[in-house]
Design a protein around this motif. Sequence first.
Motif, PDB file in Angstrom:
ATOM      1  N   VAL A   7     -48.957  13.635-122.308  1.00 35.16           N
ATOM      2  CA  VAL A   7     -49.922  14.518-122.966  1.00 35.16           C
ATOM      3  C   VAL A   7     -50.030  14.119-124.432  1.00 35.16           C
ATOM      4  CG1 VAL A   7     -50.497  16.910-123.495  1.00 35.16           C
ATOM      5  CG2 VAL A   7     -49.252  16.365-121.387  1.00 35.16           C
ATOM      6  N   PRO A   8     -51.244  13.852-124.923  1.00 36.19           N
ATOM      7  CA  PRO A   8     -51.404  13.500-126.332  1.00 36.19           C
ATOM      8  C   PRO A   8     -50.870  14.610-127.234  1.00 36.19           C
ATOM      9  CG  PRO A   8     -53.448  13.159-125.127  1.00 36.19           C
ATOM     10  CD  PRO A   8     -52.522  13.889-124.209  1.00 36.19           C
ATOM     11  N   MET A   9     -50.244  14.208-128.338  1.00 37.90           N
ATOM     12  CA  MET A   9     -49.701  15.184-129.278  1.00 37.90           C
ATOM     13  C   MET A   9     -50.752  15.676-130.257  1.00 37.90           C
ATOM     14  SD  MET A   9     -45.917  13.625-129.931  1.00 37.90           S
ATOM     15  CE  MET A   9     -45.410  15.005-130.921  1.00 37.90           C
ATOM     16  N   VAL A  10     -51.843  14.917-130.393  1.00 40.11           N
ATOM     17  CA  VAL A  10     -52.953  15.316-131.253  1.00 40.11           C
ATOM     18  C   VAL A  10     -54.246  15.057-130.492  1.00 40.11           C
ATOM     19  CG1 VAL A  10     -51.701  14.809-133.390  1.00 40.11           C
ATOM     20  CG2 VAL A  10     -53.173  13.061-132.384  1.00 40.11           C
ATOM     21  N   PRO A  11     -55.325  15.717-130.850  1.00 42.41           N
ATOM     22  CA  PRO A  11     -56.609  15.436-130.187  1.00 42.41           C
ATOM     23  C   PRO A  11     -57.019  13.983-130.416  1.00 42.41           C
ATOM     24  CG  PRO A  11     -56.759  17.399-131.576  1.00 42.41           C
ATOM     25  CD  PRO A  11     -55.434  16.764-131.859  1.00 42.41           C
ATOM     26  N   PRO A  12     -57.607  13.331-129.414  1.00 41.55           N
ATOM     27  CA  PRO A  12     -58.033  11.935-129.584  1.00 41.55           C
ATOM     28  C   PRO A  12     -58.953  11.725-130.789  1.00 41.55           C
ATOM     29  CG  PRO A  12     -58.140  12.549-127.282  1.00 41.55           C
ATOM     30  CD  PRO A  12     -57.827  13.807-128.054  1.00 41.55           C
ATOM     31  N   THR A  13     -59.702  12.735-131.187  1.00 40.07           N
ATOM     32  CA  THR A  13     -60.584  12.600-132.348  1.00 40.07           C
ATOM     33  C   THR A  13     -59.807  12.399-133.644  1.00 40.07           C
ATOM     34  OG1 THR A  13     -60.682  15.012-132.559  1.00 40.07           O
ATOM     35  CG2 THR A  13     -62.459  13.949-131.319  1.00 40.07           C
ATOM     36  N   TRP A  14     -58.512  12.714-133.646  1.00 43.31           N
ATOM     37  CA  TRP A  14     -57.682  12.521-134.840  1.00 43.31           C
ATOM     38  C   TRP A  14     -57.199  11.079-134.968  1.00 43.31           C
ATOM     39  CZ3 TRP A  14     -53.852  17.154-135.677  1.00 43.31           C
ATOM     40  CH2 TRP A  14     -54.589  18.343-135.778  1.00 43.31           C
ATOM     41  N   ASN A  15     -57.309  10.292-133.879  1.00 47.16           N
ATOM     42  CA  ASN A  15     -56.843   8.907-133.927  1.00 47.16           C
ATOM     43  C   ASN A  15     -57.700   8.092-134.895  1.00 47.16           C
ATOM     44  OD1 ASN A  15     -54.901   9.429-131.980  1.00 47.16           O
ATOM     45  ND2 ASN A  15     -56.237   8.821-130.292  1.00 47.16           N
ATOM     46  N   GLU A  16     -57.056   7.197-135.638  1.00 48.27           N
ATOM     47  CA  GLU A  16     -57.780   6.319-136.550  1.00 48.27           C
ATOM     48  C   GLU A  16     -58.419   5.202-135.736  1.00 48.27           C
ATOM     49  OE1 GLU A  16     -55.191   4.940-139.636  1.00 48.27           O
ATOM     50  OE2 GLU A  16     -54.478   6.971-140.084  1.00 48.27           O
ATOM     51  N   ARG A  17     -59.737   5.151-135.720  1.00 48.01           N
ATOM     52  CA  ARG A  17     -60.497   4.205-134.894  1.00 48.01           C
ATOM     53  C   ARG A  17     -60.041   2.757-135.119  1.00 48.01           C
ATOM     54  NH1 ARG A  17     -61.657   4.778-130.446  1.00 48.01           N
ATOM     55  NH2 ARG A  17     -62.708   2.988-129.666  1.00 48.01           N
ATOM     56  N   GLU A  18     -59.828   2.376-136.377  1.00 44.39           N
ATOM     57  CA  GLU A  18     -59.428   0.999-136.684  1.00 44.39           C
ATOM     58  C   GLU A  18     -58.079   0.665-136.047  1.00 44.39           C
ATOM     59  OE1 GLU A  18     -60.068   3.313-139.186  1.00 44.39           O
ATOM     60  OE2 GLU A  18     -62.189   2.763-139.319  1.00 44.39           O
ATOM     61  N   ARG A  19     -57.168   1.623-136.093  1.00 43.80           N
ATOM     62  CA  ARG A  19     -55.843   1.399-135.510  1.00 43.80           C
ATOM     63  C   ARG A  19     -55.949   1.266-133.992  1.00 43.80           C
ATOM     64  NH1 ARG A  19     -51.201  -0.846-136.912  1.00 43.80           N
ATOM     65  NH2 ARG A  19     -49.408   0.293-136.191  1.00 43.80           N
ATOM     66  N   VAL A  20     -56.769   2.082-133.369  1.00 46.85           N
ATOM     67  CA  VAL A  20     -56.976   1.987-131.917  1.00 46.85           C
ATOM     68  C   VAL A  20     -57.536   0.608-131.568  1.00 46.85           C
ATOM     69  CG1 VAL A  20     -58.285   2.897-129.953  1.00 46.85           C
ATOM     70  CG2 VAL A  20     -57.271   4.485-131.620  1.00 46.85           C
ATOM     71  N   GLU A  21     -58.492   0.136-132.344  1.00 47.11           N
ATOM     72  CA  GLU A  21     -59.088  -1.187-132.099  1.00 47.11           C
ATOM     73  C   GLU A  21     -58.049  -2.300-132.234  1.00 47.11           C
ATOM     74  OE1 GLU A  21     -61.947  -1.741-130.727  1.00 47.11           O
ATOM     75  OE2 GLU A  21     -62.469   0.397-130.793  1.00 47.11           O
ATOM     76  N   GLU A  22     -57.101  -2.149-133.170  1.00 48.04           N
ATOM     77  CA  GLU A  22     -56.016  -3.127-133.302  1.00 48.04           C
ATOM     78  C   GLU A  22     -55.211  -3.208-132.009  1.00 48.04           C
ATOM     79  OE1 GLU A  22     -53.387  -2.678-136.686  1.00 48.04           O
ATOM     80  OE2 GLU A  22     -55.067  -1.970-137.911  1.00 48.04           O
ATOM     81  N   TYR A  23     -54.887  -2.061-131.437  1.00 49.55           N
ATOM     82  CA  TYR A  23     -54.123  -2.043-130.191  1.00 49.55           C
ATOM     83  C   TYR A  23     -54.940  -2.608-129.037  1.00 49.55           C
ATOM     84  CZ  TYR A  23     -50.352   0.604-132.353  1.00 49.55           C
ATOM     85  OH  TYR A  23     -49.298   0.978-133.151  1.00 49.55           O
ATOM     86  N   VAL A  24     -56.216  -2.315-128.986  1.00 50.58           N
ATOM     87  CA  VAL A  24     -57.082  -2.865-127.935  1.00 50.58           C
ATOM     88  C   VAL A  24     -57.066  -4.390-128.015  1.00 50.58           C
ATOM     89  CG1 VAL A  24     -59.476  -3.077-127.148  1.00 50.58           C
ATOM     90  CG2 VAL A  24     -58.546  -0.822-127.721  1.00 50.58           C
ATOM     91  N   ALA A  25     -57.198  -4.939-129.219  1.00 54.05           N
ATOM     92  CA  ALA A  25     -57.186  -6.388-129.404  1.00 54.05           C
ATOM     93  C   ALA A  25     -55.851  -6.992-128.963  1.00 54.05           C
ATOM     94  CB  ALA A  25     -57.489  -6.731-130.859  1.00 54.05           C
TER      95      ALA A  25
END
Length: 121
Positions: free
Chosen positions: A78-96
């Motif tokens: 279960v996410p600890m914070v809403p997905p909208t709180w995630n930093e988009r750039e950081r998510v893209e780093e993990y995707v890459a």
Amino acid sequence: MIDAFGALLPEGEYLPLLLDVEPRLIVPGKEGDYFSGEQVDAWGIDQFWGLPEHPRTRYYRTFETAVDADAHLYEFVVPMVPPTWNERERVEEYVALVKRGTVPTAVAISTLDVCVSSGVK
């Protein structure tokens, strides 16, 4: 890993595991939702509202197994914070990183919640 994180935990009994997990994203009320499926089958719907419980967030199902004829184990992430709180750039780093073949590692502490049905619905 145990040395790094063990010092953060209160004294107690732990079972460290290293697992490969393939989480499955679940939308509350849709196919695969534990709260509107298995929980309703086992416990019925909320008697006050007349509706299934609602987790109020998307979550992930990972592992489940029968423990015995009357018990089943379900595992959720279960996410600890809403997905909208995630930093988009950081998510893209993990995707890459994942696209390049990196296997991500996460550290999780979980608890076992044992519920017993009275058999009355």
